[in-house]
Design a protein around this motif. Structure first.
Motif: not given
Length: 73
Positions: A23-32, A10-14
């Motif tokens: 939501a995009k920021n959360a996914i892009e951070a996780a993809a790293g 579970e992630l929280v993007g801001t």
């Protein structure tokens, strides 16, 4: 018969622009740091308010990725 196993985090993007951007920021951070991302599910949207104005959009996202033997991510 073979199947697959997935781990869910579970992630929280801001974002100061939109929930979609959050939501995009959360996914892009996780993809790293995570490999083989599969499905992202937005489970909650909220925002922070300061002085009667929206200051930040927040998207809580459940993200699945393929489980690898040995616990590698």
């Amino acid at each position: 018969m073979s199947g697959s196993t997935y781990t869910i985090v579970e992630l929280v993007g801001t974002s100061d622009k939109s929930w979609e951007d959050a939501a995009k920021n959360a996914i892009e951070a996780a993809a790293g740091t995570l490999r083989d991302l599969r499905v992202a599910e937005v489970v909650k949207l909220d925002m922070t308010v300061e002085n009667g104005k929206i200051s930040q959009y927040r998207a809580r996202v459940n993200l699945s990725f393929k489980y690898e033997k040995g616990g590698k991510v």
